[in-house]
Design a protein around this motif. Structure first.
Motif, PDB file in Angstrom:
ATOM      1  N   GLU A 176       0.840  -1.199   0.000  1.00 22.83           N
ATOM      2  CA  GLU A 176       0.000   0.000   0.000  1.00 22.83           C
ATOM      3  C   GLU A 176       0.876   1.252   0.000  1.00 22.83           C
ATOM      4  OE1 GLU A 176      -3.151  -2.207   2.938  1.00 22.83           O
ATOM      5  OE2 GLU A 176      -2.975  -0.031   3.094  1.00 22.83           O
ATOM      6  N   ARG A 177       1.991   1.181   0.697  1.00 17.29           N
ATOM      7  CA  ARG A 177       2.895   2.320   0.754  1.00 17.29           C
ATOM      8  C   ARG A 177       3.416   2.698  -0.634  1.00 17.29           C
ATOM      9  NH1 ARG A 177       8.842   2.078   3.545  1.00 17.29           N
ATOM     10  NH2 ARG A 177       9.561   4.147   2.948  1.00 17.29           N
ATOM     11  N   LEU A 178       3.760   1.657  -1.428  1.00 21.20           N
ATOM     12  CA  LEU A 178       4.276   1.927  -2.767  1.00 21.20           C
ATOM     13  C   LEU A 178       3.189   2.506  -3.663  1.00 21.20           C
ATOM     14  CD1 LEU A 178       6.588   1.845  -4.724  1.00 21.20           C
ATOM     15  CD2 LEU A 178       5.999  -0.527  -5.267  1.00 21.20           C
ATOM     16  N   ILE A 179       1.957   2.001  -3.543  1.00 22.50           N
ATOM     17  CA  ILE A 179       0.844   2.529  -4.349  1.00 22.50           C
ATOM     18  C   ILE A 179       0.615   3.998  -4.020  1.00 22.50           C
ATOM     19  CG2 ILE A 179      -1.616   2.345  -4.861  1.00 22.50           C
ATOM     20  CD1 ILE A 179       0.131   0.099  -6.005  1.00 22.50           C
ATOM     21  N   LYS A 180       0.652   4.337  -2.729  1.00 19.89           N
ATOM     22  CA  LYS A 180       0.488   5.742  -2.336  1.00 19.89           C
ATOM     23  C   LYS A 180       1.610   6.598  -2.906  1.00 19.89           C
ATOM     24  CE  LYS A 180      -1.949   4.760   2.012  1.00 19.89           C
ATOM     25  NZ  LYS A 180      -1.858   4.783   3.495  1.00 19.89           N
ATOM     26  N   SER A 181       2.832   6.042  -2.936  1.00 25.79           N
ATOM     27  CA  SER A 181       3.964   6.777  -3.495  1.00 25.79           C
ATOM     28  C   SER A 181       3.774   7.017  -4.990  1.00 25.79           C
ATOM     29  CB  SER A 181       5.254   5.988  -3.249  1.00 25.79           C
ATOM     30  OG  SER A 181       6.362   6.611  -3.871  1.00 25.79           O
ATOM     31  N   VAL A 182       3.260   5.995  -5.708  1.00 26.79           N
ATOM     32  CA  VAL A 182       3.000   6.142  -7.141  1.00 26.79           C
ATOM     33  C   VAL A 182       1.972   7.248  -7.377  1.00 26.79           C
ATOM     34  CG1 VAL A 182       2.005   5.016  -9.171  1.00 26.79           C
ATOM     35  CG2 VAL A 182       3.606   3.765  -7.723  1.00 26.79           C
ATOM     36  N   ILE A 183       0.903   7.235  -6.593  1.00 30.05           N
ATOM     37  CA  ILE A 183      -0.154   8.243  -6.753  1.00 30.05           C
ATOM     38  C   ILE A 183       0.401   9.636  -6.482  1.00 30.05           C
ATOM     39  CG2 ILE A 183      -2.348   9.086  -5.816  1.00 30.05           C
ATOM     40  CD1 ILE A 183      -3.045   6.122  -5.223  1.00 30.05           C
ATOM     41  N   HIS A 184       1.186   9.757  -5.418  1.00 31.87           N
ATOM     42  CA  HIS A 184       1.780  11.065  -5.087  1.00 31.87           C
ATOM     43  C   HIS A 184       2.665  11.558  -6.226  1.00 31.87           C
ATOM     44  CE1 HIS A 184       3.647  14.242  -2.699  1.00 31.87           C
ATOM     45  NE2 HIS A 184       4.818  13.800  -3.114  1.00 31.87           N
ATOM     46  N   THR A 185       3.463  10.646  -6.803  1.00 26.99           N
ATOM     47  CA  THR A 185       4.355  11.019  -7.903  1.00 26.99           C
ATOM     48  C   THR A 185       3.567  11.504  -9.113  1.00 26.99           C
ATOM     49  OG1 THR A 185       6.042   9.433  -7.190  1.00 26.99           O
ATOM     50  CG2 THR A 185       6.137  10.162  -9.480  1.00 26.99           C
TER      51      THR A 185
END
Length: 208
Positions: A176-185
């Motif tokens: 989930e952390r990586l998905i949130k990072s992708v969205i933020h990017t």
């Protein structure tokens, strides 16, 4: 009468040399036959891996054996070849390891056609895909990989389907952390305010 003022004719880029590795003989034969029929790449046999510009590695789960194949390709090509990995899923730790062996592209296998694989191989040979790199770690954290453009598109598509972060993480086999990072990017790159605006912008621009 020839026009001697014109510049030299542009020489077309040579078709990149590609070697295909797969743990399923049917997948190997099918991918190889499709690549050869299109003429966009030159497919080499495995024993000529050292000459390859790009290696396409197709597997189910990403395992230590998969990473060993990537390592072997890197050694045989002196680290020169770019690697496109096609797999069902991959962990963050595996991504970081694969990058050290030359992985520049990752495709989710169930959503990838032969055409997608050829396009990824050609783009990798040209150096077009955004390389997967690591950013500086936060306090007590390991470096996280910068998401691939293909992964960003997958996340946007699932957001457009109404899925939340937990559902996307489960479907793509990422944290989930990586998905949130992708969205933020993506939100930052598009210059929009939130994920909803990012999806709307992507649809409007024809990205989705």
């Amino acid at each position: 009468m020839p026009d001697h003022t014109a510049g030299p004719a542009r020489v077309a880029d040579p078709a990149p040399a590609v070697v295909v590795e797969a743990d399923d003989p049917l997948v190997l034969d099918g991918t190889t036959a499709f690549m050869r029929s299109g003429g966009r790449v030159r497919v080499l046999p495995r024993e000529r891996t050292a000459e390859a510009d790009v290696a396409v590695v197709i597997t189910g789960d990403t395992t230590p054996r998969t990473l060993a194949v990537l390592h072997r390709v890197s050694k045989e090509t002196g680290g020169r070849a770019r690697i496109v990995l096609v797999a069902d899923c991959i962990t963050e730790a595996q991504v970081r390891q694969a990058v050290t062996y030359g992985m520049t592209g990752f495709l989710v296998r169930p959503r990838s056609s032969f055409s997608h694989i050829v396009n990824a191989a050609v783009d990798s040979a040209r150096g077009e895909p955004a390389p997967l790199t690591t950013g500086p770690p936060g306090p007590g954290e390991s470096p996280d990989p910068v998401p691939l453009a293909l992964r960003e598109a997958e996340v946007l598509r699932l957001l457009a389907e109404g899925k939340d972060v937990i559902e996307i993480a489960g479907e793509l086999c990422y944290s989930e952390r990586l998905i949130k990072s992708v969205i933020h990017t993506v939100v930052k790159r598009f210059g929009v305010r939130n994920r909803t605006h990012a999806v709307a912008y992507a649809i409007r621009m024809g990205i989705l």
